[in-house]
Design a protein around this motif. Structure first.
Motif, PDB file in Angstrom:
ATOM      1  N   VAL A  82       0.827  -1.214   0.000  1.00 44.39           N
ATOM      2  CA  VAL A  82       0.000   0.000   0.000  1.00 44.39           C
ATOM      3  C   VAL A  82       0.858   1.259   0.000  1.00 44.39           C
ATOM      4  O   VAL A  82       0.457   2.299  -0.545  1.00 44.39           O
ATOM      5  CB  VAL A  82      -0.977   0.018   1.189  1.00 44.39           C
ATOM      6  N   GLY A  83       2.036   1.190   0.636  1.00 40.35           N
ATOM      7  CA  GLY A  83       2.952   2.319   0.584  1.00 40.35           C
ATOM      8  C   GLY A  83       3.851   2.273  -0.628  1.00 40.35           C
ATOM      9  O   GLY A  83       4.039   3.266  -1.324  1.00 40.35           O
ATOM     10  N   ALA A  84       4.387   1.085  -0.896  1.00 38.98           N
ATOM     11  CA  ALA A  84       5.343   0.945  -1.991  1.00 38.98           C
ATOM     12  C   ALA A  84       4.716   1.210  -3.353  1.00 38.98           C
ATOM     13  O   ALA A  84       5.338   1.825  -4.225  1.00 38.98           O
ATOM     14  CB  ALA A  84       5.959  -0.458  -1.961  1.00 38.98           C
ATOM     15  N   PHE A  85       3.469   0.752  -3.545  1.00 38.83           N
ATOM     16  CA  PHE A  85       2.829   0.944  -4.847  1.00 38.83           C
ATOM     17  C   PHE A  85       2.764   2.421  -5.219  1.00 38.83           C
ATOM     18  O   PHE A  85       2.880   2.780  -6.386  1.00 38.83           O
ATOM     19  CB  PHE A  85       1.424   0.353  -4.843  1.00 38.83           C
ATOM     20  N   ASP A 133       5.828  -6.875  -4.920  1.00 37.02           N
ATOM     21  CA  ASP A 133       6.482  -5.575  -4.759  1.00 37.02           C
ATOM     22  C   ASP A 133       7.844  -5.541  -5.459  1.00 37.02           C
ATOM     23  O   ASP A 133       8.146  -4.617  -6.220  1.00 37.02           O
ATOM     24  CB  ASP A 133       6.657  -5.248  -3.278  1.00 37.02           C
ATOM     25  N   ILE A 134       8.665  -6.536  -5.212  1.00 32.88           N
ATOM     26  CA  ILE A 134      10.014  -6.505  -5.782  1.00 32.88           C
ATOM     27  C   ILE A 134       9.979  -6.644  -7.299  1.00 32.88           C
ATOM     28  O   ILE A 134      10.767  -6.021  -8.012  1.00 32.88           O
ATOM     29  CB  ILE A 134      10.916  -7.582  -5.140  1.00 32.88           C
ATOM     30  N   HIS A 135       9.037  -7.436  -7.820  1.00 34.16           N
ATOM     31  CA  HIS A 135       8.920  -7.547  -9.272  1.00 34.16           C
ATOM     32  C   HIS A 135       8.495  -6.228  -9.904  1.00 34.16           C
ATOM     33  O   HIS A 135       8.855  -5.938 -11.051  1.00 34.16           O
ATOM     34  CB  HIS A 135       7.934  -8.657  -9.639  1.00 34.16           C
ATOM     35  N   MET A 136       7.743  -5.425  -9.162  1.00 34.59           N
ATOM     36  CA  MET A 136       7.311  -4.127  -9.671  1.00 34.59           C
ATOM     37  C   MET A 136       8.487  -3.154  -9.794  1.00 34.59           C
ATOM     38  O   MET A 136       8.557  -2.355 -10.728  1.00 34.59           O
ATOM     39  CB  MET A 136       6.242  -3.552  -8.744  1.00 34.59           C
ATOM     40  N   PHE A 137       9.434  -3.254  -8.864  1.00 34.49           N
ATOM     41  CA  PHE A 137      10.519  -2.270  -8.833  1.00 34.49           C
ATOM     42  C   PHE A 137      11.771  -2.711  -9.579  1.00 34.49           C
ATOM     43  O   PHE A 137      12.629  -1.866  -9.876  1.00 34.49           O
ATOM     44  CB  PHE A 137      10.868  -1.920  -7.384  1.00 34.49           C
ATOM     45  N   ALA A 144      17.682  -4.699  -6.847  1.00 34.93           N
ATOM     46  CA  ALA A 144      16.506  -4.913  -6.008  1.00 34.93           C
ATOM     47  C   ALA A 144      16.734  -6.185  -5.195  1.00 34.93           C
ATOM     48  O   ALA A 144      16.983  -7.245  -5.757  1.00 34.93           O
ATOM     49  CB  ALA A 144      15.240  -5.033  -6.859  1.00 34.93           C
ATOM     50  N   GLU A 145      16.653  -6.069  -3.876  1.00 37.25           N
ATOM     51  CA  GLU A 145      16.944  -7.199  -2.993  1.00 37.25           C
ATOM     52  C   GLU A 145      15.789  -7.440  -2.029  1.00 37.25           C
ATOM     53  O   GLU A 145      15.286  -6.504  -1.395  1.00 37.25           O
ATOM     54  CB  GLU A 145      18.219  -6.932  -2.182  1.00 37.25           C
ATOM     55  N   ARG A 169      21.779   5.535  -9.717  1.00 40.48           N
ATOM     56  CA  ARG A 169      20.359   5.323  -9.977  1.00 40.48           C
ATOM     57  C   ARG A 169      19.742   4.610  -8.777  1.00 40.48           C
ATOM     58  O   ARG A 169      20.442   4.088  -7.917  1.00 40.48           O
ATOM     59  CB  ARG A 169      20.170   4.508 -11.257  1.00 40.48           C
ATOM     60  N   PRO A 170      18.397   4.527  -8.713  1.00 36.37           N
ATOM     61  CA  PRO A 170      17.738   4.001  -7.510  1.00 36.37           C
ATOM     62  C   PRO A 170      18.012   2.518  -7.286  1.00 36.37           C
ATOM     63  O   PRO A 170      18.275   1.753  -8.224  1.00 36.37           O
ATOM     64  CB  PRO A 170      16.249   4.231  -7.787  1.00 36.37           C
ATOM     65  N   ILE A 171      17.900   2.131  -6.019  1.00 33.49           N
ATOM     66  CA  ILE A 171      17.917   0.733  -5.633  1.00 33.49           C
ATOM     67  C   ILE A 171      16.733   0.475  -4.715  1.00 33.49           C
ATOM     68  O   ILE A 171      16.136   1.405  -4.169  1.00 33.49           O
ATOM     69  CB  ILE A 171      19.231   0.323  -4.942  1.00 33.49           C
TER      70      ILE A 171
END
Length: 596
Positions: A82-85, A133-137, A144-145, A169-171
């Protein structure tokens, strides 16, 4: 660390590594899944990390992005799904625009995950698929870990942080809640950027030699200072190159100058004597600028949509160095670090100076001089930005949102290096207001000056509450025309023509209803959020508001600037008569050839 818990944990490891790479701010919305990390930081009174709470996750993400653009790695913390999305949009923007943001997402415990899979129990904030979540990012991060045990945690943390430092870049980290307080080994060595990590042989020297050869074959030159100069902190190296060329190789009355673009605006202070203007470099505009006998040299410049009109500008008259490669005309040189390229190019011109100095001539692109508007002028985009250009000081950072504000701001003269921030490639509306929060945290001695359209302001206006809560003196100018102006222009520019074409289909003659905005009393929002609101409808009132803002340096403001519905920045006004809208179906030139 709390006195009742003595063991060294994964949360301690995470905190120590964040501090080591220079993270001193975290933005986010607290959730139970990240409490182990946040409480570990709070328990250490000597930790340099400040935890900032935000009105919502998207405000946190944009604030972290803006901070990281100016100061380096910054973290955002959220709770699962809900936060990560909500942060997918912000992290994608950071990825596209090469900003080192660390997203920390707390996740349900391993026990909860097992029960969910075996018994079908769906916990709060879960979809039933543990990797959602991890597949989204993964597609919008360089690492992504998902951390589910303390033994692997140090290696996963170090690996991702190495990618962050190396790629800028982001991680993404996803940490199950039961891991934060699990015992963990202490850090071994230091996390560092990867160096000499492959056997690839750099082509930097060959690229510099080819650049010199092409420049010598063309009598006229102009440089394009790109965003990578700021991202990689190479502004001084760029100016040194310009100094060598102008001292030894420029004609006495024709020094070599540089331009910037929307994305790279203010990488060099725009008061610099070699600054020639902030421009859009479409193929036609490049041709008008350099002709057949000139060359455009892009240093760290990205060929993104807003900067190049969504077109490929490579030609025999362009040199483009970015993304670890260099195009010199049609030839491409891979595996080139921008710093190495600048050094080799500077050395090549220094060597040439000792042998036979070149006779290069600079290209000029006269820019209109902006002056403070008179009180009698109509209040609109042009008069507003003229006033802002004359009013800005070196102690301000101008943050501008996508759409008409970004277009209008290109003529504003920015007096300080890194004094302009905009998400000019990803172009998510709503970026600027929370970005103003992050800018002020990064530069506490400067003042964030935000310019945003009312449509974009509707997206993230809650950031004003964050600014007031933090004790910031940020000023948010909301250019209120009551519509999504840029969206209407792209689909059908006819309402912005003077006069509009009188189409038989009357729908094409006015702003579409779906681009109308709900009417807000914007200047009243600080009554709830904090700060002071001002509403201006004339240039005279705007000038008075600017004077008041300067006199009250400790107050955060929201200034509602009311402008006509059909008003546009002058560059839009000039091109509207010949533009073809994406769905302007009665236009004889529809569909636009450049798009369809």
């Amino acid at each position: 660390m709390s006195s009742c818990f003595k063991e060294y944990t994964v949360a301690d490891y995470f905190k120590d590594r964040l501090e080591e790479i220079g993270v001193d701010h975290m933005f986010g919305v607290a959730g139970n899944y990240t409490a182990g990390l946040l409480d570990t930081i709070l328990a250490d009174s000597q930790s340099p990390i400040t935890i900032k709470g935000n009105a919502n996750e998207i405000c946190a993400g944009f604030a972290a992005d803006a901070y990281a653009r100016l100061k380096g790695p910054c973290a955002a913390y959220v709770t699962y799904s809900v936060g990560a999305f909500s942060l997918l949009n912000t992290i994608a923007g950071s990825y596209v625009e090469q900003v080192p943001v660390i997203l920390i997402n707390g996740a349900p415990t391993n026990k909860e995950d097992q029960i969910s899979k075996c018994q079908g129990l769906l916990y709060s904030h879960t979809t039933g698929y543990e990797f959602v979540d991890i597949h989204m990012f993964r597609p919008v991060t360089v690492a992504a870990e998902r951390i589910t045990n303390a033994l692997q945690a140090p290696y996963q943390i170090d690996s991702a942080l190495t990618a962050l430092l190396s790629e800028q870049r982001p991680i993404y980290f996803e940490v199950t809640e039961d891991i934060w307080r699990s015992p963990c080994q202490r850090p071994q060595g230091r996390v560092r950027e990867r160096q000499n990590d492959t056997l690839t042989v750099s082509c930097a020297k060959q690229a510099a030699e080819a650049t010199l050869k092409l420049m010598l074959s063309k009598p006229k030159s102009i440089f394009w200072a790109g965003i990578e100069l700021q991202r990689l902190e190479l502004q001084d190296e760029f100016l040194n190159l310009m100094e060598v060329i102008n001292r030894h190789h420029a004609m006495p009355d024709g020094q070599i100058h540089f331009v910037t673009s929307a994305l790279s605006k203010s990488v060099i202070a725009e008061t610099h004597p070699w600054f020639e203007g902030c421009v859009t470099l479409s193929p036609s505009e490049v041709k008008d600028l350099v002709g057949e006998d000139g060359v455009l040299i892009g240093i760290g410049a990205w060929t993104t949509g807003k900067d190049t009109g969504n077109q490929d500008i490579r030609s025999s008259n362009t040199i483009l160095s970015a993304h670890k490669g260099v195009y010199v005309g049609a030839d491409f040189y891979p595996s080139v670090q921008l710093k190495d390229y600048l050094l080799f190019l500077t050395e090549a011109f220094e060597k040439l100076a000792k042998e036979q100095p070149a006779q290069l001539s600079g290209i000029r692109k006269p820019m209109p001089i902006s002056s403070m508007p008179t009180p009698e002028q109509q209040l609109g985009y042009d008069s507003f930005f003229s006033a802002i250009s004359s009013w800005l000081s070196e102690e301000d950072v101008l943050i501008v949102d996508a759409g008409f504000p970004l277009i209008g701001a290109q003529k504003v003269k920015i007096p300080s290096r890194n004094g302009f921030v905009a998400q000019a490639a990803w172009l998510s509306i709503g970026y600027s207001v929370p970005a103003g929060t992050g800018v002020k945290c990064a530069y506490p001695d400067k003042r964030s000056i935000v310019v945003v359209g009312d449509g974009a302001f509707h997206e993230t206006c809650q950031a004003v509450a964050d600014q007031h809560a933090y004790g910031q003196n940020t000023v948010v100018f909301v250019l209120a025309n009551g519509i999504y102006g840029i969206e209407q222009y792209l689909v059908n520019p006819n309402p912005f023509r003077d006069p509009p074409v009188d189409y038989q289909d009357k729908l094409l003659n006015t702003v579409y209803s779906y681009n109308d905005l709900p009417a807000w009393n914007i200047a009243k929002l600080p009554d709830a959020f904090g700060g002071k609101g001002i509403k201006v409808t004339t240039v005279a009132q705007l000038l008075n508001a600017l004077e008041e803002v300067r006199q009250h340096d400790n107050t955060n403001y929201v200034v509602e600037v009311c402008i006509p519905k059909e008003d546009t920045p002058s560059s839009i006004t000039a091109e509207a008569p010949t533009a073809v809208g994406e769905d302007e179906i009665c236009n004889p030139q529809w569909p636009p050839a450049g798009k369809f």
